[in-house]
Design an enzyme around this catalytic site. Structure first.
Site, PDB file in Angstrom:
ATOM      1  CB  CYS A  72       1.594   8.982  -3.466  1.00  0.00           C
ATOM      2  SG  CYS A  72      -0.101   9.033  -2.828  1.00  0.00           S
ATOM      3  CG  ASN A  73       0.309   9.565   1.209  1.00  0.00           C
ATOM      4  OD1 ASN A  73       1.145  10.458   1.275  1.00  0.00           O
ATOM      5  ND2 ASN A  73      -0.945   9.797   0.864  1.00  0.00           N
ATOM      6  NE  ARG A  74      -0.578   3.648   3.058  1.00  0.00           N
ATOM      7  CZ  ARG A  74      -0.733   4.001   4.328  1.00  0.00           C
ATOM      8  NH1 ARG A  74      -0.119   3.340   5.289  1.00  0.00           N
ATOM      9  NH2 ARG A  74      -1.514   5.014   4.655  1.00  0.00           N
ATOM     10  CG  HIS A 120      -1.705  -1.475   9.303  1.00  0.00           C
ATOM     11  ND1 HIS A 120      -1.581  -0.140   9.640  1.00  0.00           N
ATOM     12  CD2 HIS A 120      -1.102  -1.605   8.079  1.00  0.00           C
ATOM     13  CE1 HIS A 120      -0.947   0.501   8.673  1.00  0.00           C
ATOM     14  NE2 HIS A 120      -0.652  -0.367   7.713  1.00  0.00           N
ATOM     15  CD  GLU A 135      -6.763   6.881  -0.656  1.00  0.00           C
ATOM     16  OE1 GLU A 135      -7.190   6.685  -1.794  1.00  0.00           O
ATOM     17  OE2 GLU A 135      -5.673   6.444  -0.248  1.00  0.00           O
ATOM     18  CB  THR A 136     -11.981   5.260  -3.784  1.00  0.00           C
ATOM     19  OG1 THR A 136     -11.642   6.310  -4.704  1.00  0.00           O
ATOM     20  CG2 THR A 136     -13.263   5.644  -3.059  1.00  0.00           C
ATOM     21  CD  GLU A 137      -7.508   8.094  -5.392  1.00  0.00           C
ATOM     22  OE1 GLU A 137      -7.478   9.121  -6.061  1.00  0.00           O
ATOM     23  OE2 GLU A 137      -8.018   8.034  -4.251  1.00  0.00           O
ATOM     24  CB  ALA A 211      -2.868  10.055 -18.967  1.00  0.00           C
ATOM     25  CD  GLU A 213      -6.675   4.481  -9.379  1.00  0.00           C
ATOM     26  OE1 GLU A 213      -7.664   4.289  -8.671  1.00  0.00           O
ATOM     27  OE2 GLU A 213      -5.655   3.743  -9.357  1.00  0.00           O
ATOM     28  CB  SER A 215      -3.514  12.190 -14.154  1.00  0.00           C
ATOM     29  OG  SER A 215      -2.202  12.410 -13.705  1.00  0.00           O
TER      30      SER A 215
END
Length: 376
Positions: A72-74, A120, A135-137, A211, A213, A215
């Site tokens: 979602c961020n990269r 990196h 964050e772990t995701e 539904a 990860e 969520s």
């Protein structure tokens, strides 16, 4: 006889020249620090797209090995190439070819080479490069990207060793520091935002769309917050029911979520839909039923689930993943000491990979795969 010997020498020289070609470890892409959400969501890759995207990435960038990470961020890549200049220029060609539109890719993209790539990646997998520090995701997301590339046979000796070492390094950093303490995931920060909006979630009703990860982590973060009604809707109803077996809430059919949105205080959305699932046209009829009660929408999806134009409707308040950055920034400030500790723990793993690469090259008298590794 002399002719045969001369021919043999020519073949050997050609082989040695090929083995001596300079190769480079390279990486780059777009992330939340430099590129706007509007652009990131347009170039995000779903997991099922990697079968087509990875071969095209290798072709356009001239990569002999390649891994593509899309979250979602990269959207970032790591690879091995014989031509670093071609790789740098090829990134724009790849995005334009795959997604079919042009943008100022040079302004929003980063390019790394040698040791900078290793540092990196190791920090990324450890959660130090995330919007929400620790964050772990991201660990699971990078691991899934690597495993997909491995299945598609776009990794080899160098990237296999690099990624496997990065996973070991990240596990050590997480287990020996407090970098994962507290609200460290995007989903937890979303719940923290909801608490800030209401002061207290006690007695409030929340609906979660999706539904996956993120969520699931959102639902778990909502547990124990005093929420009076917790709903989850997913296109696969069985998956929603499975989640609700462990959590105190209600699974609803996907066809019902819009109707039920009229009765909740907060909607948190994180699906993999390629288009908006909530639009002005869909939400407008709900407003009269709410009798002036505000509805807060938190969109964690990339591409986004909720049309940004709904923010103009009276009584609707929309927040997207970039709006969480102020909370994430405070988390970063609170964990400055832990970041330094993590980097010290990662350093031996970086050096270990460096030495392995150098020794491997010396033994084989082969290509200098790391290029200017120590000075990059």
């Amino acid at each position: 006889m002399r002719g045969e010997r001369a021919a043999l020498r020519t073949v050997k020289e050609a082989v040695n020249q090929r083995r001596g070609d300079m190769q480079f470890l390279v990486g780059g892409g777009l992330n939340f620090e430099k590129s706007p959400l509007e652009l990131r969501e347009r170039i995000a890759f779903r997991s099922e797209e990697l079968t087509r995207a990875l071969p095209l990435l290798r072709q356009e960038l001239g990569l002999e090995e390649a891994v593509l990470v899309s979250t979602c961020n990269r959207v970032e890549y790591v690879g091995i190439t014989l031509d670093a200049k071609r790789c740098r220029a090829g990134w724009s060609h790849f995005l334009e070819s795959y997604h079919g539109f042009q943008a100022d890719w040079g302004t929003y993209s980063e390019f790394r080479q040698g040791r900078a790539c290793v540092e990196h990646l190791f920090e990324l997998v450890s959660g130090l490069r995330s919007m929400v520090i620790g964050e772990t995701e991201i660990f699971g997301q990078v691991k899934a990207a690597y495993e997909a590339a491995h299945r598609l046979q776009t990794t080899g000796l160098w990237l296999n060793r690099l990624f496997q070492t990065s996973f070991s390094a990240a596990k050590a950093a997480r287990s020996r520091t407090f970098i994962t303490r507290g609200n460290l995931s995007v989903s937890s920060v979303a719940v923290e935002l909801a608490e800030r909006l209401f002061g207290d979630l006690s007695g409030r009703s929340v609906m979660v769309l999706g539904a996956g990860e993120t969520s699931e982590k959102t639902l778990r973060a909502l547990e124990g917050r005093g929420v009076s009604l917790l709903l989850v809707a997913n296109r696969t109803y069985g998956r929603a029911c499975e989640l609700m077996k462990e959590l105190h809430g209600e699974a609803i059919l996907w066809s019902e979520f819009l109707e039920r949105s009229a009765d909740v205080d907060i909607v948190i959305s994180s699906t993999s839909a390629p288009h908006y699932i909530l639009t002005r046209e869909k939400l407008l009829p709900l407003l009269s039923r709410r009798k002036g009660d505000p509805l807060f929408l938190i969109d964690l999806a990339v591409p986004r689930d909720i049309d940004p134009s709904v923010n103009a409707l009276d009584g609707l308040y929309l927040y997207n993943i970039d709006d969480l950055q102020s909370i994430a920034r405070q988390n970063r400030e609170d964990r400055t000491a832990e970041i330094a500790r993590c980097r010290r723990l990662l350093e031996p793993y970086i050096e270990r990979f460096t030495k392995w690469a150098e020794q491997r090259q010396k033994r084989s008298h082969g290509p200098n795969v790391m290029g200017d590794f120590r000075t990059a």
